[in-house]
Every structure is written in C-alpha cells, then in structure tokens.
Scaffold this motif. Structure first.
Motif, PDB file in Angstrom:
ATOM      1  N   LEU A  28       7.523  -9.357  -1.561  1.00 54.81           N
ATOM      2  CA  LEU A  28       8.399 -10.149  -0.697  1.00 54.81           C
ATOM      3  C   LEU A  28       7.818 -11.557  -0.519  1.00 54.81           C
ATOM      4  CD1 LEU A  28      11.016  -9.977   0.994  1.00 54.81           C
ATOM      5  CD2 LEU A  28       9.564  -9.559   2.980  1.00 54.81           C
ATOM      6  N   PHE A  29       6.523 -11.642  -0.353  1.00 55.65           N
ATOM      7  CA  PHE A  29       5.837 -12.933  -0.274  1.00 55.65           C
ATOM      8  C   PHE A  29       6.074 -13.740  -1.550  1.00 55.65           C
ATOM      9  CE2 PHE A  29       1.726 -14.889  -1.673  1.00 55.65           C
ATOM     10  CZ  PHE A  29       1.749 -16.009  -0.852  1.00 55.65           C
ATOM     11  N   ASP A  30       5.932 -13.096  -2.721  1.00 52.92           N
ATOM     12  CA  ASP A  30       6.163 -13.786  -3.993  1.00 52.92           C
ATOM     13  C   ASP A  30       7.599 -14.290  -4.102  1.00 52.92           C
ATOM     14  OD1 ASP A  30       3.572 -13.487  -4.914  1.00 52.92           O
ATOM     15  OD2 ASP A  30       3.997 -11.685  -6.072  1.00 52.92           O
ATOM     16  N   SER A  31       8.545 -13.527  -3.573  1.00 50.52           N
ATOM     17  CA  SER A  31       9.946 -13.958  -3.596  1.00 50.52           C
ATOM     18  C   SER A  31      10.150 -15.178  -2.706  1.00 50.52           C
ATOM     19  CB  SER A  31      10.850 -12.812  -3.136  1.00 50.52           C
ATOM     20  OG  SER A  31      10.731 -11.695  -3.994  1.00 50.52           O
ATOM     21  N   LEU A  32       9.429 -15.220  -1.582  1.00 49.08           N
ATOM     22  CA  LEU A  32       9.554 -16.350  -0.661  1.00 49.08           C
ATOM     23  C   LEU A  32       8.993 -17.633  -1.265  1.00 49.08           C
ATOM     24  CD1 LEU A  32      10.275 -17.440   2.159  1.00 49.08           C
ATOM     25  CD2 LEU A  32       7.988 -16.712   2.918  1.00 49.08           C
ATOM     26  N   ILE A  33       7.877 -17.544  -1.971  1.00 54.63           N
ATOM     27  CA  ILE A  33       7.264 -18.754  -2.534  1.00 54.63           C
ATOM     28  C   ILE A  33       7.722 -19.025  -3.972  1.00 54.63           C
ATOM     29  CG2 ILE A  33       5.248 -18.545  -1.042  1.00 54.63           C
ATOM     30  CD1 ILE A  33       3.649 -17.590  -3.523  1.00 54.63           C
ATOM     31  N   GLY A  34       8.468 -18.071  -4.557  1.00 56.19           N
ATOM     32  CA  GLY A  34       8.913 -18.244  -5.939  1.00 56.19           C
ATOM     33  C   GLY A  34       7.769 -18.166  -6.921  1.00 56.19           C
ATOM     34  N   ASN A  35       6.846 -17.225  -6.714  1.00 57.86           N
ATOM     35  CA  ASN A  35       5.668 -17.090  -7.582  1.00 57.86           C
ATOM     36  C   ASN A  35       6.083 -16.610  -8.972  1.00 57.86           C
ATOM     37  OD1 ASN A  35       3.160 -16.711  -8.711  1.00 57.86           O
ATOM     38  ND2 ASN A  35       2.408 -15.317  -7.140  1.00 57.86           N
ATOM     39  N   GLN A  36       5.746 -17.388  -9.988  1.00 57.61           N
ATOM     40  CA  GLN A  36       6.147 -17.076 -11.363  1.00 57.61           C
ATOM     41  C   GLN A  36       5.111 -16.255 -12.125  1.00 57.61           C
ATOM     42  OE1 GLN A  36       7.199 -20.744 -13.396  1.00 57.61           O
ATOM     43  NE2 GLN A  36       8.042 -21.610 -11.525  1.00 57.61           N
ATOM     44  N   ASP A  37       3.970 -15.961 -11.492  1.00 58.72           N
ATOM     45  CA  ASP A  37       2.856 -15.452 -12.300  1.00 58.72           C
ATOM     46  C   ASP A  37       2.131 -14.253 -11.691  1.00 58.72           C
ATOM     47  OD1 ASP A  37       1.474 -15.720 -14.736  1.00 58.72           O
ATOM     48  OD2 ASP A  37      -0.179 -16.787 -13.774  1.00 58.72           O
ATOM     49  N   ARG A  38       2.863 -13.374 -10.991  1.00 58.71           N
ATOM     50  CA  ARG A  38       2.215 -12.182 -10.427  1.00 58.71           C
ATOM     51  C   ARG A  38       2.239 -11.052 -11.459  1.00 58.71           C
ATOM     52  NH1 ARG A  38      -0.950 -12.670  -6.688  1.00 58.71           N
ATOM     53  NH2 ARG A  38       0.591 -13.435  -5.196  1.00 58.71           N
ATOM     54  N   HIS A  39       1.480 -11.236 -12.530  1.00 58.89           N
ATOM     55  CA  HIS A  39       1.342 -10.189 -13.531  1.00 58.89           C
ATOM     56  C   HIS A  39       0.272  -9.197 -13.066  1.00 58.89           C
ATOM     57  CE1 HIS A  39      -2.306 -12.271 -14.719  1.00 58.89           C
ATOM     58  NE2 HIS A  39      -1.601 -13.394 -14.873  1.00 58.89           N
ATOM     59  N   PRO A  40       0.044  -8.100 -13.785  1.00 55.12           N
ATOM     60  CA  PRO A  40      -0.882  -7.065 -13.288  1.00 55.12           C
ATOM     61  C   PRO A  40      -2.330  -7.511 -13.166  1.00 55.12           C
ATOM     62  CG  PRO A  40       0.591  -6.145 -14.952  1.00 55.12           C
ATOM     63  CD  PRO A  40       0.790  -7.629 -14.975  1.00 55.12           C
ATOM     64  N   PHE A  41      -2.694  -8.641 -13.782  1.00 51.33           N
ATOM     65  CA  PHE A  41      -4.066  -9.122 -13.647  1.00 51.33           C
ATOM     66  C   PHE A  41      -4.224 -10.083 -12.478  1.00 51.33           C
ATOM     67  CE2 PHE A  41      -3.783  -7.633 -17.997  1.00 51.33           C
ATOM     68  CZ  PHE A  41      -4.996  -6.984 -18.177  1.00 51.33           C
ATOM     69  N   ASN A  42      -3.168 -10.250 -11.667  1.00 53.73           N
ATOM     70  CA  ASN A  42      -3.220 -11.124 -10.498  1.00 53.73           C
ATOM     71  C   ASN A  42      -3.117 -10.350  -9.189  1.00 53.73           C
ATOM     72  OD1 ASN A  42      -3.799 -13.551 -11.641  1.00 53.73           O
ATOM     73  ND2 ASN A  42      -1.717 -14.359 -11.620  1.00 53.73           N
ATOM     74  N   TRP A  43      -3.591  -9.125  -9.181  1.00 52.37           N
ATOM     75  CA  TRP A  43      -3.867  -8.385  -7.946  1.00 52.37           C
ATOM     76  C   TRP A  43      -4.997  -7.410  -8.236  1.00 52.37           C
ATOM     77  CZ3 TRP A  43      -2.945  -3.058  -8.269  1.00 52.37           C
ATOM     78  CH2 TRP A  43      -2.020  -2.627  -9.228  1.00 52.37           C
ATOM     79  N   GLN A  44      -5.693  -7.000  -7.184  1.00 53.18           N
ATOM     80  CA  GLN A  44      -6.878  -6.173  -7.368  1.00 53.18           C
ATOM     81  C   GLN A  44      -6.961  -5.082  -6.300  1.00 53.18           C
ATOM     82  OE1 GLN A  44     -10.668  -8.131  -7.587  1.00 53.18           O
ATOM     83  NE2 GLN A  44      -9.987  -9.676  -9.046  1.00 53.18           N
ATOM     84  N   LEU A  45      -7.774  -4.082  -6.616  1.00 50.51           N
ATOM     85  CA  LEU A  45      -8.225  -3.121  -5.614  1.00 50.51           C
ATOM     86  C   LEU A  45      -9.714  -3.352  -5.395  1.00 50.51           C
ATOM     87  CD1 LEU A  45      -6.532   0.288  -6.567  1.00 50.51           C
ATOM     88  CD2 LEU A  45      -5.675  -1.571  -5.139  1.00 50.51           C
ATOM     89  N   LEU A  46     -10.125  -3.289  -4.128  1.00 46.44           N
ATOM     90  CA  LEU A  46     -11.536  -3.342  -3.768  1.00 46.44           C
ATOM     91  C   LEU A  46     -11.992  -1.928  -3.440  1.00 46.44           C
ATOM     92  CD1 LEU A  46     -11.584  -6.456  -1.385  1.00 46.44           C
ATOM     93  CD2 LEU A  46     -11.923  -6.399  -3.858  1.00 46.44           C
ATOM     94  N   PHE A  47     -13.148  -1.553  -3.939  1.00 47.13           N
ATOM     95  CA  PHE A  47     -13.644  -0.201  -3.747  1.00 47.13           C
ATOM     96  C   PHE A  47     -14.865  -0.216  -2.832  1.00 47.13           C
ATOM     97  CE2 PHE A  47     -11.153  -0.020  -7.570  1.00 47.13           C
ATOM     98  CZ  PHE A  47     -10.562   1.229  -7.543  1.00 47.13           C
ATOM     99  N   PHE A  48     -14.849   0.701  -1.854  1.00 50.08           N
ATOM    100  CA  PHE A  48     -15.932   0.846  -0.889  1.00 50.08           C
ATOM    101  C   PHE A  48     -16.429   2.291  -0.896  1.00 50.08           C
ATOM    102  CE2 PHE A  48     -13.191  -2.568   0.405  1.00 50.08           C
ATOM    103  CZ  PHE A  48     -14.059  -3.575   0.805  1.00 50.08           C
ATOM    104  N   ILE A  49     -17.694   2.470  -0.602  1.00 44.78           N
ATOM    105  CA  ILE A  49     -18.298   3.804  -0.646  1.00 44.78           C
ATOM    106  C   ILE A  49     -17.628   4.737   0.352  1.00 44.78           C
ATOM    107  CG2 ILE A  49     -20.412   5.124  -0.231  1.00 44.78           C
ATOM    108  CD1 ILE A  49     -21.978   2.717  -1.282  1.00 44.78           C
ATOM    109  N   GLU A  50     -17.420   4.276   1.589  1.00 45.05           N
ATOM    110  CA  GLU A  50     -16.859   5.153   2.624  1.00 45.05           C
ATOM    111  C   GLU A  50     -15.339   5.073   2.697  1.00 45.05           C
ATOM    112  OE1 GLU A  50     -18.716   4.493   6.371  1.00 45.05           O
ATOM    113  OE2 GLU A  50     -20.726   5.000   5.658  1.00 45.05           O
TER     114      GLU A  50
END
Length: 294
Positions: free
Chosen positions: A146-168
């Motif tokens: 929804l944020f990308d739709s608001l700003i008209g982001n043209q480049d949210r491909h799968p390499f432009n988001w991440q997961l952060l991993f924590f031990i707990e």
C-alpha cells in the motif's frame, strides 16, 4: 547546509546495484551506506531526495523505515542510509529474492511466465502463500505494498525487501528500504508542473501506475489491480493498512516538505500535490468515501 561526510572511512562498494554506492564507517564506528543518484545521458534523477521523502511518508504512515539523510561526500550529493542489520543487532538478514527461490519451480516459472495483470497477481500470491515465513510477515508485506502504491514505487522487486533473523524472536520483516524509484524521480521541473496543472494528465499518470509487488523481478502490475486483489484476498490486513492511509497526517507531511531547502519550487509543489492526489485515488479505488477522510 548539508552535512559533509567526505572524511568518513570507506569500507566497501555496496555490492551490485543500479545506483553507485559506498559502504562507510562513521567516526563513531557505525556502519552506513551512501547512494548517489543515477546519471543519465538525458533527463534528471533526484532519486536520493525521493528516497528521503519516501522514508518520511512511511514514518507518517507508522511503518518501520530505514533511516535516511541527505549529505555530501567529496562534492557529490547522496542519501546516507543507516545499516539496519547492525542497528537492530540482527543475527543475519536475507533478501526476499534469496529466500523465495526456495520455492524452486514455482518461483522460476512465475518470473518466466507470460501471465499479465490480475492473473499474474493471483499467481504471485499463490506462490508467496507457500513461503514458510508468509504468515509472520503478511501484515508488514501488505503495508509495504500500500505504501508503494502511495509513492508510486517502480522497483519493489524481491531483492528490495528483507527478513531479519534473531536467535530468540526468529524472523521479522526488515525496515522498508530502497524507495527512491518513486515520486516522479525522473521528472524535470517543467514536467512536474505540467502534470500538477493538468488534472487529466495527472489522473492518467496515477491510473497507469505499475509496481512489482515485491514478487516480480522483470514484471509489473497495475497498482489499482493489486490493491483490489489484496482487498478481497486479505481483508483484515488490508483494512489495517488502509486505516494508516486514512489517518495520514498531511499537515505533518507538508511541514516536512516545506523544511527542505534543497528542493526546487516545482519539486515542492509536485510532492505536496502527488501524495494528496494519489491518496484520494487509492481511497476511491477501494470504495472509501474520500470526503469524510479529508
């Protein structure tokens, strides 16, 4: 005056990217990335500035955003980004584009398929619903779209988001980053004002907005179709995201834009107009009564 970080230590070159990048270490030992706007033979790019403004829009929506600052380094302007893996003290981080191929044939077939529009959207979400972390990131992922739709982001491909991993805690969705290919970042001042002054041209521009939905590397879908699909498929999460849009603080946004002395007059007018206009259009698309939300 913009902060000059010419003396900061360079510790790397930021990896493969469409933008020139440098990895830096500040005098107090913290890690950052600086990105410079692309240079084209014709036209302009103020992608560093739109990165900053998109981050502020996300914060106003209540989203976790990468911290951004406009600086200069050795005479060149760029956007300075805080290394959020270090900042959050995450054990490791993985991009969506590295994780989704674990779905093997489904992912590869989708990227190479001839599907378009709503059929491509359906196939994309059928794929990500099989992703092992989907339930734990679904809310943040939909917020991001929804944020990308608001700003008209043209480049949210799968390499432009991440997961952060924590031990707990296990995996969490990362702060949202790489938002610069948005907000008319390639338009020169005369193009910006022409759209501002021509409601028909502006409406056509918004209606034709296409985004990659965090799922596609070389394919795009209409933002309008994507939001309509999400509204039906994930009504609970979508309602939560839309509430953030309805309560978006335009006064806070206007104050922020007016505080940026490195914007041209046309850029300032455009940035105020495009978010107000696009917000109204999104609410119309999803059947909200715009009048009661203004």
């Amino acid at each position: 005056m913009l902060k000059d970080i010419s003396e900061w230590e360079r510790i790397g070159f930021g990896g493969k990217s469409t933008l020139e990048k440098e990895e830096l270490k500040s005098p107090d030992g913290l890690k950052y990335l600086i990105k410079y706007p692309r240079k084209f033979n014709q036209g302009v790019s103020w992608e560093d500035i739109t990165e900053l403004i998109a981050a502020e829009i996300g914060k106003i929506l209540g989203l976790e955003m990468m911290r951004v600052e406009i600086v200069t380094r050795k005479g060149q302007r760029g956007c300075l980004l805080r290394n959020f893996v270090e900042e959050y003290d995450a054990m490791m981080a993985e991009e969506g584009g590295a994780l989704l191929p674990s779905l093997a044939e489904t992912y590869n077939e989708l990227q190479q398929s001839s599907l378009k529009n709503i059929e491509l959207i359906k196939a994309g979400f059928a794929m990500i619903e099989k992703f092992g972390y989907w339930e734990s990131i679904k809310t943040e992922f939909i917020d991001m779209l929804l944020f990308d739709s608001l700003i008209g982001n043209q480049d949210r491909h799968p390499f432009n988001w991440q997961l952060l991993f924590f031990i707990e805690e296990g995996p969490i969705f990362s702060p949202i980053y790489d938002n610069g290919a948005s907000l008319g970042f390639r338009f020169e001042d005369d193009q910006l004002m022409r759209k501002v002054l021509n409601a028909r041209e502006m409406n056509k521009y918004i209606e034709n907005t296409k985004i990659k939905a965090g799922l596609f590397e070389k394919k795009s879908v209409k933002a309008k179709d994507l939001l309509t699909f999400i509204q039906k498929r994930y009504p609970k999460e979508f309602t939560s995201s839309v509430t953030k849009l309805i309560t978006f603080d335009m006064a806070r946004y206007e104050e922020f834009i007016q505080s940026l002395d490195f914007l041209s007059d046309a850029q300032s007018v455009w940035l105020l107009h495009i978010i107000s206009f696009r917000r109204r259009k999104i609410l119309e698309w999803i059947g909200e009564e715009v009048e009661k939300n203004e």
